[in-house]
Design a protein around this motif. Structure first.
Motif: not given
Length: 805
Positions: A569-589
């Motif tokens: 609930n406290d994660v806003d995709y529109l405001a934080q999408s760039e940061l969320l993808y950065d976190f996801a890329k770190q895990v995938v890497l």
């Protein structure tokens, strides 16, 4: 019996409480005792919701002589056996608890014969024991292991206990048993006090803890019970009716009844000795101490024994949000001197169900006994409405006149006056809940007292007077007027006028996250098999077909992780999408480079573990989260509120000390209580540091009145990493021209984030309180900077200390 009770409306743990489907239609519970008594096949006669509660042996056991089980025999009212009736139901659902118990048994065959529309197995140990070792179940739909429950705070924190510098090998088996039992009793008694103090301080339900002793056999259990009931050490703690023996040698009906009542706070049982009967399926919430005296491996102790005591009595951990001193309420103690290291090693294995903390008992810990101390505001005792606190007298050779114990003469000693005064107090509290009531000084105004007299007259039910004595209405009214006047004066004199202020956010509350590097340590996943097993029902021949991955994936691995992250609930995709993808890329890497996995394998791992990976990231995001809110509005909801009762623990044989008497050791001041006050609004208090004791001496000398706030008094909330915590200042004191909130802090903590946040919240509160008080002729509220602990000494004036801060 417990399960049937939980399905019965009106019981404490009724499982359908609040569900609309069960508001008008109660479930019909069918058991091994009543299934033969009714024509269950008649549609609609006995309720649409039917719950069958059976032990598996009721279905699969056969009677002597090779006859069919009773449940399969023909019943005239059904025209068939009850087992056959169940198997013909089109909507039969089976919930199979402790399912590991009947894997690879006749029970599974019986269940298959029932032909359920849906079958759900439940177990804490999803393993089968085979000649080749432990084999994990393959049909797991949802897996929530104990380790995750511990991490999420849904269960107690297990702690393995031993004595410091203890060598179990130096003792005989009997001596070791005695030591473990003694230490178990000591821990149990401390938990009792902590739970009682928590109950008094928060007004939460009272919880009575009990201790579980695991015996080798029935002879051993009987000997342990006799020891606890007769040995001087144990007898000092426990009466005979507090010990319950649970094994095959006891009368079953009485034993079961006592086990069913053990969670009741008024039930006397405090020690349960069992022999191999309470290993699983026993869901009590008030087990706090386990003493294993039966030889067992560390794994068995962890998997079967510890699980009995992990449930939380309040449904949540309470030692958070400013209640950190109540860790004992959230902790399960396992007294295992002889297996201490073995249990730790087992718990630290990679595949362990849990992680254990350790607790070493020193000789001083073993000697100390504590008690729960209640400290209610002095107002009622001053009025004569409750007994004046009479604590143990302190032998304080250094006690000054200012701290001498004084027992004030009660304002009201006549029972009739006391009866009226109680009603007046309730009316004053009701009046204070009005946001326009002003400060307590308004109680002295003639028009307010006139309204109070009228309300008290309306509410007061005249008590029966002795024969031959009559009171005229004018005499009664005169008594009420006098009591109202004296009570109002006492409230103004013996309390501090505290408004109730609520903090309300204006606009939308949003959360933002700071960039950071994901800690991927320990993040390892094995790829699921890409092979399908095809089994021919005709020939029983199996073949294996390999399947690819790419064609089945619609998203990139990063897309999958981000789509799971935004479900919070406290994660806003529109405001934080760039940061969320950065976190996801770190895990995938990490999965692809650090673990050296192929792209297709990484994609399959992410798809299979999407939610777990998102949660892994989210828990770290919370540590870097901040609240972005436009502003807060402070609203006065009550003009003045009463002081709250307080409670704390203290050494059982320690007297109440005078302020001028330092504790035997300054580092242990939290073990002692202080009293003998003239200007404190509570009869006894407890200090966190010796600097606080010295500051209280100054307040006794220079303030009009002071107190140390109880939990919930001010309802100020501050946040660190967005976790809300309650803040109460160390002291509140009324001076000639102002009311001050005071905090005493170690010098090296003055600039810490927590201290600065507390100060910010308190100043906002004081600002609104001052505005309200000045509007109604009261004194302003002030929150000065925290006072450094090393500046506090009795030679300093209060004015100087407040200026130093």
């Amino acid at each position: 019996n417990k399960l049937i009770k939980d399905f019965t409306a009106g019981t404490a743990k009724y499982v359908f409480k609040g569900l609309a489907d069960f508001a008008n239609t109660q479930a019909v519970v069918i058991t091994g005792d009543n299934y033969m008594q009714t024509d269950w096949g008649s549609a609609g006669l006995y309720g649409k919701i039917r719950i069958n509660v059976f032990n598996i042996s009721k279905i699969n056991s056969e009677v002597r002589g090779g006859k069919e089980p009773k449940i399969k025999r023909f019943q005239e009212v059904l025209g068939d056996g009850y087992f056959q009736y169940l198997s013909n139901l089109p909507d039969l659902v089976l919930l199979m608890d402790e399912s590991h118990r009947y894997r690879a048994s006749a029970g599974v065959r019986a269940i298959n014969e029932l032909r359920p529309a849906l079958g759900i197995e439940l177990t804490a140990t999803p393993f089968s024991e085979t000649p080749k070792g432990t084999v994990r179940f393959k049909n797991i739909v949802q897996d929530y292991p104990l380790g995750k429950a511990l991490l999420d705070g849904f269960v107690k924190e297990p702690v393995v206990v031993t004595r410091k510098d203890f060598l179990a090998s130096q003792l005989s088996e009997l001596e070791l048993e005695h030591v473990k039992l003694e230490d178990g009793i000591r821990l149990h008694e401390r938990v009792k006090v902590e739970l009682e103090t928590y109950h008094r301080q928060t007004n939460e339900a009272r919880v009575k803890p009990f201790m579980l002793v695991i015996a080798r056999d029935t002879t051993h259990a009987s000997a342990l019970k006799a020891l606890i009931q007769s040995h001087p050490f144990f007898a000092a703690y426990h009466h005979p009716d507090k010990v319950l023996q649970v094994d095959s040698s006891q009368a079953e009906e009485l034993m079961v009844q006592r086990l069913l009542e053990i969670e009741n706070a008024d039930d006397p049982t405090e020690i349960v000795i069992h022999v191999n009967m309470l290993k699983e399926g026993w869901d009590v919430t008030n087990l706090y101490t386990i003493v294993p005296l039966r030889a067992a491996s560390a794994r068995i102790l962890i998997e079967q024994t510890i699980g009995r005591g992990l449930r939380l009595p309040y449904g949540r951990r309470v030692s958070t949000g400013g209640f950190e001193e109540y860790r004992a309420v959230d902790r399960l103690n396992i007294v295992a001197h002889d297996k201490f290291q073995e249990i730790i090693d087992e718990a630290n294995k990679p595949n362990s169900l849990l992680r254990l903390e350790t607790l070493e008992l020193t000789n001083e810990d073993l000697r100390e006994r504590i008690r729960s101390v209640a400290s209610n505001p002095s107002l009622e005792a001053w009025l004569g409405l409750s007994a004046t606190p009479a604590p143990e007298t302190a032998t304080d050779a250094n006690s000054s006149n200012d701290t001498a114990l004084t027992t004030p003469t009660a304002v009201f000693t006549n029972p009739e006056e006391q009866r009226i005064a109680r009603v007046v107090i309730k009316e004053i509290e009701r009046l204070g809940k009005n946001a326009t009531s002003g400060t307590t000084s308004s109680l002295l105004r003639p028009e307010v007292q006139k309204n109070l007299v009228e309300e008290v007259q309306r509410r007061l039910v005249p008590s029966q007077t002795p024969l031959g004595f009559t009171e005229t209405p004018s005499t009664i009214n005169s008594s009420i007027m006098a009591v109202v006047a004296k009570t109002a004066e006492a409230v103004v004199d013996k309390t501090i006028s505290i408004p109730r202020i609520m903090v309300v956010p204006i606009g939308e509350v949003r959360f933002e996250y700071n960039p950071f590097v994901i800690d991927v340590k320990g993040l390892q996943f094995s790829p699921a098999s890409n092979t399908l097993t095809v089994h021919s029902l005709q020939t029983n021949i199996q073949e294996f077909i390999g399947v690819g991955v790419k064609g089945f994936l619609e998203k990139t691995p990063e897309d999958s992780i981000v789509s799971a992250l935004v479900s919070y609930n406290d994660v806003d995709y529109l405001a934080q999408s760039e940061l969320l993808y950065d976190f996801a890329k770190q895990v995938v890497l990490h999965l692809s480079q650090t673990l050296g996995l192929e792209t297709d394998v990484v994609a399959r791992i992410v798809q299979d573990n999407q939610k777990q990976l998102a949660r892994f990231i989210y828990l770290q995001m919370r540590e870097h989260r901040r609240e972005a809110v436009t502003q807060y509005e402070h609203q006065v909801r009550s003009g003045f509120i009463p002081l709250k009762p307080n409670a704390f623990t203290a050494l059982i044989d320690s007297p109440v000390l005078g302020l001028s008497q330092p504790p035997p050791s300054k580092s242990e001041i939290q073990k002692y209580v202080y009293g003998h006050f003239k200007r404190c609004l509570y009869p006894i208090v407890k200090f966190e540091s010796d600097a606080e004791r010295l500051f209280a001496i100054i307040l006794e000398r220079e303030s009009l009145k002071w107190f140390r706030p109880a939990r919930g008094q001010f309802q100020m909330e501050y946040r660190l990493h967005l976790d809300p915590k309650e803040y109460q200042p160390d002291f509140v004191a009324e001076l000639e021209n102002q009311i001050v909130m005071i905090e005493i802090k170690a010098r090296n903590e003055l600039e810490s984030a927590e201290v600065l946040e507390k100060a910010r919240v308190a100043r906002l509160w004081c600002e609104k309180a001052s505005e309200y008080a000045l509007e109604h002729g009261g004194k302003p509220w002030v929150y000065p900077n925290p006072i450094p602990h090393d500046e506090v000494n009795v030679a300093m004036s209060l004015e100087r200390l407040l200026r130093v801060s």
